[in-house]
Design a protein around this motif. Structure first.
Motif, short mmCIF file in Angstrom:
data_model
loop_
_atom_site.label_atom_id
_atom_site.label_comp_id
_atom_site.label_asym_id
_atom_site.label_seq_id
_atom_site.Cartn_x
_atom_site.Cartn_y
_atom_site.Cartn_z
N SER A 33 13.74 144.14 -18.80
CA SER A 33 13.02 145.15 -18.02
C SER A 33 12.69 144.57 -16.65
O SER A 33 12.29 143.41 -16.54
CB SER A 33 11.73 145.56 -18.72
N TRP A 37 7.57 146.82 -14.73
CA TRP A 37 7.92 148.10 -15.34
C TRP A 37 7.26 148.22 -16.71
O TRP A 37 6.96 147.19 -17.34
CB TRP A 37 9.43 148.22 -15.48
N ASN A 109 18.08 155.00 -16.59
CA ASN A 109 16.89 154.39 -17.20
C ASN A 109 16.49 155.09 -18.49
O ASN A 109 15.32 155.42 -18.73
CB ASN A 109 15.73 154.39 -16.20
N TRP A 112 13.66 154.09 -21.34
CA TRP A 112 12.24 154.41 -21.20
C TRP A 112 11.91 155.85 -21.58
O TRP A 112 10.77 156.27 -21.48
CB TRP A 112 11.78 154.14 -19.76
N THR A 186 20.66 150.96 -16.14
CA THR A 186 19.36 150.74 -15.51
C THR A 186 19.52 150.68 -14.00
O THR A 186 20.33 149.90 -13.48
CB THR A 186 18.73 149.42 -16.00
N SER A 188 17.45 149.84 -10.66
CA SER A 188 16.19 149.24 -10.22
C SER A 188 16.36 148.39 -8.97
O SER A 188 15.58 147.47 -8.73
CB SER A 188 15.62 148.35 -11.34
N LEU A 225 9.47 154.52 -12.50
CA LEU A 225 10.62 155.26 -13.02
C LEU A 225 10.87 156.55 -12.24
O LEU A 225 11.95 157.12 -12.30
CB LEU A 225 10.41 155.59 -14.50
N THR A 264 14.05 162.20 -13.48
CA THR A 264 13.87 161.07 -12.58
C THR A 264 14.34 161.43 -11.18
O THR A 264 15.26 162.24 -11.00
CB THR A 264 14.65 159.84 -13.08
#
Length: 339
Positions: A33, A37, A109, A112, A186, A188, A225, A264
Motif C-alpha cells: 500500500s 493510504w 485501486n 480498497w 494501483t 498512486s 483514493l 474514483t
C-alpha cells in the motif's frame, strides 16, 4: 537388515526428489500500500498474489474467450490508456453489438473497494466478473462454459498449472486469477501524489483548484483514493429512456432511489464520459452541473446548494483534477495486452 535399511533410505530420497519436482513453485508478489493510504479492504490471505497468478489473470482479462462467441473481452470495455474504462461511447457495448444501460467504471485501486458496479450489485472483487460474463448485453456467457473452453486449451492448462499447481480448471480459480490481475491495478504516482511526497509543487492555478476541491468535493471523493464507499444521489435527472433507478434495485430501500456509487477521480482526465450513463463528455460539463445543481428530495446535505464558482474557479478546479493523472499507470507494460 542393513541392506533393507539402505534401500528404504534410497526409496525415501527418490520419492522426496520426485515430489520436489512435481510441486511447482510460484513467485509471491508483495502487495504494498502506498504510504499514508488506508488499509486495503481485500483479504489477500484467501487469494495470495503470485506472478504466475497475475499473468494468468492478465491473459484472461484480455481474452475474448470469456464471451459467448469469443468477440468480447474484459479489456473491450476497460482500456488501459483510459484508466481501464472506455471512452468511445456513453454506454458500454457488448456482444452482437448490443448496448448496455451504463457506462463502464474505471478499474483503479480495487483493493480498497467494498462494493462494485454503479449500484453495488457485487460485494466482492472475486465475484464481480460474473456480472459482465453472464450479462446478455455484455458477454452473454456462463462461467461453466468459460471453464469448459479454458479446459480444452493447452495454453490455459499450462497457465493454471503454473499459477495454482493444477491443470484442472475451475470457476473459482478463474475468478481468483482475474482478481490477482485487477488487484495490481494501483494508481498512486500522479502529480498530486508527487506533491504530497514533496517531490513536486502545484502551480498557483492547481493549488487554488485543490483548495476548492477540499472545500466542495472531498466529502465524497475522499483523499487519497478520491473515492468512497458511498452511494449518493448527485442531482442528476433520471434518463427517461434508460429509467435507471440506481441502488434501490439492489436494496429495495426507498432512500436508495437514484443513488449510485461514488467513483474514483484518479485519472479522471482520461476516463470520460462521466456519470453512470456517460451523459457528460468533459470535466467542464461535470463542474457546471455541480455549479448549478438543482435540489431534490434525495440529495445529500453536501450538495444542498450549488457551488456557484466563478469561471476562473471552475477552470482551476479542472486543472487540479488533471493532476490526478498517473501516466506511469496508464502506460505500464505489465498491465497491457500480454505478448
Amino acid at each position: 537388515m542393513k541392506i533393507q535399511y539402505q534401500n528404504s533410505i534410497v526409496f525415501v530420497v527418490i520419492v522426496f526428489i520426485c515430489v520436489a519436482f512435481a510441486v511447482k513453485k510460484t513467485t509471491p508478489i508483495y502487495f504494498e500500500s502506498p504510504k499514508n493510504w488506508p488499509k486495503p479492504h481485500y483479504d489477500f490471505s484467501n487469494n495470495p498474489i503470485t506472478e504466475e497468478g497475475f499473468q494468468l489473470g492478465r491473459h484472461l482479462f484480455y481474452d475474448p474467450i470469456m464471451s459467448r462467441d469469443s468477440t468480447i473481452s474484459c479489456a473491450s470495455c476497460h482500456l488501459q490508456s483510459t484508466g481501464f474504462t472506455h471512452v468511445d461511447h456513453d454506454l458500454s457495448h457488448g456482444i452482437d453489438g448490443k448496448i448496455g444501460t451504463r457506462n463502464s467504471m474505471a478499474l483503479i485501486n480495487l483493493a480498497w473497494k467494498k462494493d462494485f458496479l454503479w449500484d453495488g450489485g457485487a460485494n466482492h472483487l472475486d465475484v464481480q466478473p460474473l456480472n459482465p460474463i453472464t450479462s446478455p448485453v455484455e458477454m452473454d456467457e456462463t462461467l461453466e462454459h468459460v471453464v469448459s473452453k479454458l479446459q480444452k486449451s493447452e495454453k490455459y492448462q499450462h497457465l493454471f498449472s503454473e499459477a495454482f499447481g493444477t491443470s484442472k480448471i475451475t470457476g473459482q480459480l478463474t475468478l481468483k486469477a482475474l482478481s490477482q490481475f485487477m488487484l495490481m491495478l494501483t494508481s498512486s504516482n500522479s502529480k498530486y501524489d508527487k506533491v504530497m511526497r514533496h517531490e513536486e509543487s502545484f502551480s498557483s492555478q492547481e493549488q487554488n483548484g485543490y483548495n476548492l476541491f477540499k472545500r466542495n468535493c472531498a466529502s465524497c471523493h475522499t483523499e487519497p483514493l478520491f473515492a468512497s464507499d458511498k452511494f449518493e444521489n448527485n442531482g442528476l435527472s433520471i434518463d427517461p429512456t434508460l429509467n435507471d433507478l440506481g441502488r434501490i434495485k439492489i436494496t429495495n430501500k426507498e432512500e436508495d432511489y437514484l443513488r449510485f456509487k461514488v467513483p474514483t477521480l484518479r485519472n479522471v482526465q482520461f476516463t470520460f464520459p462521466y456519470m453512470h450513463d456517460g451523459r457528460f463528455k468533459t470535466l467542464t460539463e461535470v463542474v457546471k452541473h455541480y455549479n448549478s445543481i438543482e435540489k431534490n428530495n434525495g440529495i445529500p446535505k453536501e450538495l444542498a446548494e450549488p457551488l456557484r464558482l466563478s469561471d476562473n474557479d471552475r477552470v482551476d478546479l479542472v486543472a487540479f483534477m488533471k493532476t490526478l493523472t498517473d501516466t506511469e499507470f496508464l502506460s505500464n507494460p505489465r498491465f497491457s495486452f500480454p505478448k
